[in-house]
Scaffold this active site. Structure first.
Site, PDB file in Angstrom:
ATOM      1  N   CYS A  35      10.666  -7.678   2.253  1.00 30.96           N
ATOM      2  CA  CYS A  35      10.753  -6.846   1.052  1.00 30.96           C
ATOM      3  C   CYS A  35      11.945  -5.901   1.091  1.00 30.96           C
ATOM      4  O   CYS A  35      12.329  -5.343   0.070  1.00 30.96           O
ATOM      5  CB  CYS A  35       9.502  -6.007   0.874  1.00 30.96           C
ATOM      6  SG  CYS A  35       8.056  -6.983   0.482  1.00 30.96           S
ATOM      7  N   ASP A  37      12.005  -3.032   2.785  1.00 28.92           N
ATOM      8  CA  ASP A  37      11.642  -1.772   3.417  1.00 28.92           C
ATOM      9  C   ASP A  37      10.215  -1.814   3.937  1.00 28.92           C
ATOM     10  O   ASP A  37       9.366  -2.538   3.433  1.00 28.92           O
ATOM     11  CB  ASP A  37      11.886  -0.547   2.535  1.00 28.92           C
ATOM     12  CG  ASP A  37      11.458  -0.741   1.105  1.00 28.92           C
ATOM     13  OD1 ASP A  37      10.585  -1.588   0.867  1.00 28.92           O
ATOM     14  OD2 ASP A  37      11.975  -0.020   0.233  1.00 28.92           O
ATOM     15  N   CYS A  62      16.360   1.769   3.420  1.00 22.89           N
ATOM     16  CA  CYS A  62      17.581   2.440   3.033  1.00 22.89           C
ATOM     17  C   CYS A  62      17.480   3.933   3.342  1.00 22.89           C
ATOM     18  O   CYS A  62      16.453   4.421   3.811  1.00 22.89           O
ATOM     19  CB  CYS A  62      17.865   2.211   1.562  1.00 22.89           C
ATOM     20  SG  CYS A  62      16.518   2.743   0.518  1.00 22.89           S
ATOM     21  N   CYS A 106      10.566   4.338  -2.827  1.00 21.61           N
ATOM     22  CA  CYS A 106      10.565   4.812  -1.435  1.00 21.61           C
ATOM     23  C   CYS A 106       9.504   5.888  -1.237  1.00 21.61           C
ATOM     24  O   CYS A 106       8.821   5.927  -0.216  1.00 21.61           O
ATOM     25  CB  CYS A 106      11.931   5.371  -1.047  1.00 21.61           C
ATOM     26  SG  CYS A 106      13.244   4.150  -1.083  1.00 21.61           S
TER      27      CYS A 106
END
Lengths: 290, 391
Positions: A35, A37, A62, A106
């Site tokens: 995916c 992350d 990231c 995130c």
């Protein structure tokens, strides 16, 4: 280049609490290599097994994924489990001074790892669904049916994120959850979910009823708080909880961004006006300490 | 902070000599090349000179050069024109690894009832020529294939592909934006009908491109409303940029050898050192013939944007095939078409050098890169497992 805040940069360049806790009480894992992350969160509790005394993380992802994880570990330390569960993805983003909307997923990943860790610790492990997913489930502990096959995202999870963050477009949903960001095949379904969660609004202007039994009054107060007040607070990252109703006296406690907010007096006044408009003229709202 | 610029496939520095060449054409010699007076006429003279310089670099005739605003415009104009001149042909062929300037347009054509075939590539990024041969038919209006890939640098056999296209009467276009100035090109000895180039990839400014249009190739203009460029591209010429591009092409011709010797040696030094020092890394397209300035390296267990941000802190500019850098969520379509595993695609970094790249800069990157990868691997749950296995 992404417009990251200085706090995001700081938490990326100097991440707090990287590592693992060998004797952790709770561990939450979400995401996958495929995916793009993934986050593994470790929590250590105190002797009463309620308060989080240490938190560590490992993140593949990231800069904003690393920063969100670092922020999350700082935020949960010292909180008891219920307080930790009240942390929303927006709280994580706020802690970082904001995230670009495309990177909100995130913060959602952080919130999700926390939820998974605590749910597992408490033994309410959600059933694992085998997903028809291209590269392994992103949130293996999420119930429901998979909507986005590219990223393995379920309807239950999407509805929660849509509701919590008051999302109104499929694009926003993609930014917050990744769903729809791969092949795009599920975008019509995401639209349906948005309508389902956000669209169910009464069209006609509502009026204060002439007469109310005590029972009806209490019901109506709860309804107005749920439908008309809390969504407004959510928009600013806040929330409230109804503590008690005693005749015309309504006691509320402010949560999240509203808790300890300097203008919570104004917010209480706003709640009072709403309730007076829609329930009864004599209502008094009282703020009780959170 | 002084930058170490290794992102020349994204854009390049304008050569000082190029800038000097264009400088007078803003405030002093600002005439319109089409005007009937000496003041415009002297600009037209320089535009003609520039056209000649571009033609020389491509081994073409000056009248085969059409100035456009960018590579994307050239790509769009070429494909649209082919469809208009062959209205009865309803099939378009391209590859899965094209630049979006070509790929998006082709994919949009499916909504207009066109059949679009995207030719695949193998694990090293080489074009599947058998698939191409099987795909070209009498219904094919145009075959558009890039000369060299912007992400991996892998070079396609465009001459062979052009011959296949021509055998069925289709037009052949090549997006040569990354190839011009790095690889020798001789259109006089070619079967390619149309070719795109972009100024800012070869040390000219942004906002200037060229569509090479072989003499005799049927063409319908994309922009109409003026006689400029022999009515093949209406709109007042961007004279200063055209003049700059002319100079840049002249310099590119002079530096072509250096690109394939000095620049290539630095690229090889960089990728060999990184591959030697950093375990679990691989070169995307490493087995194929590639541009001399480009290397794309996949570092497992880490994510590209995080690498770029840490490099950027040190002044090092590179680019990534990772999803997170572009705002899209899937990693690069080029790496996916090559079958690069997702685990590698997310951690792919592209270094693209230029004639300005120095040995000292490359040594700095060789020194700084390994600790960045180790640092991120130590932070990553997958990297930690791998590091544990290692120790």
């Amino acid at each position: 280049m992404w417009d990251y805040t200085p706090i995001v940069k700081d938490h990326f360049l100097n991440p707090r609490n990287v590592g693992d806790i060998p004797d952790a009480d709770a561990v939450g894992e979400v995401g996958s290599l495929a995916c793009g992350d993934a986050l593994k969160l470790y929590l250590k509790l105190d002797e009463s097994k309620d308060k989080i005394v240490d938190a560590k993380f490992q993140t593949f992802g990231c800069a904003s994924a690393i920063a969100s994880s670092s922020a999350l570990t700082e935020m949960v330390k010292g909180k008891n489990l219920d307080e930790a569960l009240a942390i929303s993805n927006q709280d994580i983003a706020d802690f970082l001074g904001g995230l670009p909307e495309e990177k909100m997923h995130c913060s959602v990943m952080g919130q999700e790892a926390l939820e998974v860790a605590i749910a597992k610790y408490r033994g309410h492990e959600a059933p694992v669904h085998s997903h028809d997913h291209d590269h392994g489930p992103a949130y293996p502990d999420q119930e429901g049916t998979v909507v986005c096959k590219c990223f393995g995202i379920t309807d239950v999870f999407l509805k929660k994120v849509i509701e919590t963050n008051r999302l109104t477009t499929p694009e926003q949903v993609t930014h917050f959850t990744k769903a729809g960001g791969g092949c795009g095949g599920c975008i019509p379904k995401i639209k349906e979910l948005i309508d389902e969660v956000m669209g169910a609004r009464p069209e006609e202007p509502r009026k204060r009823p002439e007469k109310l039994s005590n029972m009806k009054k209490m019901q109506l107060i709860q309804e107005v708080l749920e439908r008309d007040v809390r969504p407004l607070l959510w928009a600013d990252g806040g929330d409230l909880e109804l503590i008690d109703i005693d005749g015309s006296k309504v006691q509320v406690a402010f949560r999240k961004a509203c808790a300890g907010c300097a203008s919570s007096g104004n917010t209480a006044r706003m709640v009072e006006i709403k309730l007076r408009d829609l329930v009864a003229e004599d209502i008094v709202v009282e703020e009780v300490p959170a | 902070m002084k930058e170490i610029y290794l992102d020349n496939n994204a854009t390049t520095k304008v050569d000082e000599a190029v800038f000097e060449e264009m400088r007078p054409y803003f405030c002093e010699l600002y005439g319109n090349p089409s005007s009937m007076h000496f003041f415009g006429g002297q600009v037209q003279g320089k535009v003609t000179e520039a056209r000649g310089r571009v033609a020389t670099l491509l081994g073409a005739s000056p009248e085969e050069i059409v100035f456009t605003a960018c590579g994307t415009e050239s790509d769009n104009a070429a494909i649209r024109s082919a469809l208009e001149v062959f209205p009865e042909r309803r099939h378009v062929i391209t590859s899965r690894v094209e630049h979006p300037a070509v790929l998006t347009q082709c994919r949009n054509l499916t909504q207009r009832g066109y059949r679009v075939t995207e030719i695949g590539v193998d694990g090293t990024g080489r074009l599947d020529m058998e698939e191409l041969q099987a795909a070209v038919d009498d219904d094919t209006a145009i075959v558009s294939l890039m000369w060299a890939n912007n992400e991996t640098g892998v070079i396609f056999p465009v001459e062979e592909a052009a011959a296949l296209a021509k055998s069925k009467g289709a037009l052949f276009h090549s997006d040569a934006v990354q190839a011009v100035g790095k690889l020798p090109i001789n259109m006089a000895d070619s079967r390619i009908d149309m070719l795109s180039l972009s100024g800012h990839k070869l040390h000219a400014p942004k906002g200037i491109g060229v569509l090479y249009l072989r003499k005799g190739t049927p063409f319908r203009p994309f922009l109409v409303g003026g006689h400029q460029e022999r009515s093949r591209r209406a709109g007042t010429e961007n004279a200063a940029a055209i003049i700059a591009l002319g100079k840049a092409c002249e310099l590119a011709g002079q530096h072509m050898d250096a690109e394939n010797t000095t620049v290539k040696a630095l690229r090889d030094r960089l990728q060999d050192a990184l591959m030697r020092i950093i375990p679990h890394a691989r070169i995307n397209g490493g087995g194929a013939e590639r541009l001399p300035n480009t290397t794309s390296i996949a570092f497992e267990f880490v994510e590209g944007e995080a690498i770029l941000m840490l490099l950027s802190e040190l002044g090092i500019c590179a680019s990534s095939g990772s999803a997170c850098t572009s705002g899209s969520l899937e990693p690069s379509h080029v790496l996916r078409a090559m079958g690069v595993p997702f685990t590698c695609a997310h951690g792919s970094i592209r270094f693209s050098l230029s004639r300005y790249t120095t040995e000292a800069e490359i040594e700095t990157v060789i020194r700084e890169m390994p600790p960045i990868i180790t640092r991120l691997r130590q932070m990553s749950p997958f990297g930690r497992e791998f590091l544990k296995e290692q120790s």
